[in-house]
Design an enzyme around this catalytic site. Sequence first.
Site, mmCIF file in Angstrom:
data_model
loop_
_atom_site.group_PDB
_atom_site.id
_atom_site.type_symbol
_atom_site.label_atom_id
_atom_site.label_comp_id
_atom_site.label_asym_id
_atom_site.label_seq_id
_atom_site.Cartn_x
_atom_site.Cartn_y
_atom_site.Cartn_z
ATOM 1 N N SER A 178 -10.534 10.754 -3.221
ATOM 2 C CA SER A 178 -11.032 12.169 -2.356
ATOM 3 C C SER A 178 -11.810 13.209 -3.025
ATOM 4 C CB SER A 178 -9.662 12.637 -1.499
ATOM 5 O OG SER A 178 -10.005 13.685 -0.406
ATOM 6 N N ASP A 274 -11.335 6.041 7.031
ATOM 7 C CA ASP A 274 -10.517 6.929 6.350
ATOM 8 C C ASP A 274 -10.030 7.606 6.755
ATOM 9 O OD1 ASP A 274 -10.615 9.052 4.654
ATOM 10 O OD2 ASP A 274 -10.783 8.335 3.371
ATOM 11 N N HIS A 342 -6.120 6.794 3.055
ATOM 12 C CA HIS A 342 -7.225 7.702 2.473
ATOM 13 C C HIS A 342 -5.730 7.678 0.564
ATOM 14 C CE1 HIS A 342 -9.476 10.773 1.800
ATOM 15 N NE2 HIS A 342 -8.202 11.857 0.783
#
Length: 407
Positions: A178, A274, A342
């Site tokens: 991330s 995502d 994610h």
Amino acid sequence: MAESRLLRGKCFLLSVCLVLLSLTRTDGLYAPITYVTSGVAKGAVCLDGSPPAYNFDKGYGTGINSWLVQLEGGGWCHNVTSCLARKNTRLGSSKQMGNQLAFSGIMSNRRQFNPDFYNWNRVKVRYCDGSSFTGDVEKVNPATNLHFRGARVWLAVMEELLAKGMKNAENALLSGCSAGGLATIMHCDSFRALLPMGTKVKCLSDAGYFINVNDIAGASHIQAYFSQVVSLHGSAKNLPLSCTGRLRPSLCFFPQNVIQQVRTPVFLLNAAYDYWQIRNILAPADADPHGSWNACKLEISSCSPLQIKTMQAFRMQLLKTLMSKSGNSTSRGLYIDSCYSHCQTEFQATWYMADSPVLGKTKIATAVGGWFYDRRSFAKIDCPYPCNPTCHNTGGGGGTAPVQPNV
């Protein structure tokens, strides 16, 4: 006699069950935290002024001189209000971090769950600056006591790891999830420059390829948000010069404008859908005041046909930037699955388990390991949702990332 045989049979079954349990457990490794107190004098501190930190598990055997440096994710803060909200959490203060951190997935120390990196020196660099390790503002406002020093945190931690043995690394992989995945792209070449010329160095960005697209209301929400991040944290001088020399600094926070100039081999791992980007870039709350996307953002199977169509268009925009910006170098790795997920490297369920997602009959761990060791190149893009039955499409669960603030 019969009772004795029955008792022995029960004991045997219990023993078998205990063995099977020990073989299937994926947890158990908790790496201790280390505070980089030496960095404080150089101004390398978290948002609240506390020292940077990392969790470390020492390598052994054939991995004694190999280093995996994982940059923690956790969104960003774009104004004083959001940074103050982070300041007293683990994403803004090392005082709020636990003494230990569970290592799993790519950080696991067990070969059956992490075949290529299990015995490496594995480091999780904790994220407490809110700028993907790019900020550097000298002045501190006494009214807020906020410190914007992400770039200094990066350097202080790297200096300590080099002194701890990374300067002798034969193999090194910088990775992150991330906001940490974005930081991995931004710092990839500088990480390479820290290590000896003979070291094999590569970078792995997991769920860090955030794209510059308009939201469902037609607004450039994420572009405005990243512009605020870069301005508040004074990040411009720490973004790649190859990008800031031709574009506004805020646009250089988008990997699509940086990746072509990265010289070190990079592996891009991203879910085509995502869920962080769907929730915060495509359909942020401001663009959906009536909450018509709420159920869809939680679970892709709850999306309407029109919402799926919108998400398919988002996927095509992602693929367009990848094809035009990521380059055709054989040193690049690419794994774009059609999952609603994610961050897939840090979680055992998505990294390397019997039912982990596959693309081209290949699990993520196998693709990354083969690419790093040059056993096999890997650059594949999945077919559109819902074609991949191996995905963990929960918007959470097996592919859940640490809690991150909405943007």
